[in-house]
Design a protein around this motif. Structure first.
Motif, PDB file in Angstrom:
ATOM      1  N   ASP A   8       0.840  -1.183   0.000  1.00 43.44           N
ATOM      2  CA  ASP A   8       0.000   0.000   0.000  1.00 43.44           C
ATOM      3  C   ASP A   8       0.887   1.249   0.000  1.00 43.44           C
ATOM      4  O   ASP A   8       2.078   1.180   0.297  1.00 43.44           O
ATOM      5  N   ASP A  10      -0.275   5.021   1.167  1.00 46.67           N
ATOM      6  CA  ASP A  10      -0.459   5.935   2.309  1.00 46.67           C
ATOM      7  C   ASP A  10      -0.476   5.161   3.627  1.00 46.67           C
ATOM      8  O   ASP A  10      -1.269   4.220   3.801  1.00 46.67           O
ATOM      9  N   GLY A  11       0.381   5.542   4.542  1.00 46.34           N
ATOM     10  CA  GLY A  11       0.456   4.857   5.823  1.00 46.34           C
ATOM     11  C   GLY A  11       1.378   3.646   5.802  1.00 46.34           C
ATOM     12  O   GLY A  11       1.617   3.044   6.842  1.00 46.34           O
ATOM     13  N   GLU A  16       0.394   8.784   6.404  1.00 48.62           N
ATOM     14  CA  GLU A  16      -1.043   8.827   6.142  1.00 48.62           C
ATOM     15  C   GLU A  16      -1.536  10.233   6.487  1.00 48.62           C
ATOM     16  O   GLU A  16      -1.514  10.633   7.643  1.00 48.62           O
ATOM     17  N   ASP A 133      -1.497  -1.050   5.864  1.00 45.71           N
ATOM     18  CA  ASP A 133      -1.832  -0.565   7.214  1.00 45.71           C
ATOM     19  C   ASP A 133      -3.334  -0.556   7.469  1.00 45.71           C
ATOM     20  O   ASP A 133      -3.774  -0.078   8.511  1.00 45.71           O
ATOM     21  N   ASP A 137      -6.416  -3.660   3.060  1.00 43.06           N
ATOM     22  CA  ASP A 137      -5.193  -4.222   2.470  1.00 43.06           C
ATOM     23  C   ASP A 137      -5.107  -5.725   2.743  1.00 43.06           C
ATOM     24  O   ASP A 137      -4.705  -6.504   1.873  1.00 43.06           O
TER      25      ASP A 137
HETATM   26 MG   LIG Z   1      -2.896   2.850   3.787  1.00 43.52          MG
END
Ligand SMILES: [Mg+2]
Length: 186
Positions: A8, A10-11, A16, A133, A137
């Protein structure tokens, strides 16, 4: 057949911060380059799998999203880390921009982006991992037939609380992307 670490955005590799249209270089996590270098060294394809409904929502353009991906790619390349490709899903069922209003097989937790990557790179999904995260996911990885890793950066701590109620158990829970990759090779 190749193996891959899908991860993934973002984060997971950057902070994020909700919908972002621009990236500060400082928002790339300091451990991301080493994590990606380890994937490269161990002959795993390094592939980003990210929902970007900000495009459907009219918050940012496809060009802005692709610029962010180019900037991440270049930043990591300067540190000797190669991302093989970014796959992103611009679609959303409630899009304000009609061209992006659709229930897409690419939108996580559907496995469409991973299936496309598997076709493009000849990937054996059973030998591959999805790292992220967020609850979706882990769902995406399971829907694609991959092993799954929850990282505790970004929304990870929240996700760790939510997963048991949904009856979902990741194969590995780890502090961040780098510790996760080290556990995979451990
Ligand atoms: Mg994420």
């Amino acid at each position: 057949m190749n193996k891959a670490i899908f991860f993934d955005r973002d984060g997971t590799i950057i902070e994020e911060k909700g919908y972002i249209c621009r990236l500060q270089q400082s928002e790339i996590f300091p451990f991301t380059a080493e994590a990606v270098r380890l994937m490269n060294k161990n002959h795993f394809k390094a592939i980003v799998i990210t929902n970007q409904s900000a495009i459907a929502r009219g918050i940012c353009t496809r060009e802005q999203v692709e610029t962010i991906h180019r900037e991440i790619t270049e930043n990591l390349a300067n540190q000797g880390a190669v991302i093989d490709r970014f796959y992103y899903c611009p679609f959303h069922i409630e899009a304000v921009i009609p061209a992006y209003r659709e229930k897409s097989e690419w939108r996580k937790p559907m496995p469409g982006m991973i299936f496309q990557a598997a076709a493009d790179f000849h990937i054996d999904l059973s030998q591959s991992y999805m790292v992220g995260d967020d609850v979706i996911d882990i769902e995406t990885g399971k829907n694609a037939g991959c092993k799954t890793v929850l990282v505790l950066t970004g929304k990870g701590c929240q996700a760790r609380e939510l997963l048991p109620a949904r009856g979902i158990q990741p194969d590995i829970i780890s502090e961040n992307l780098l510790t996760a990759i080290k556990e995979i090779y451990g």
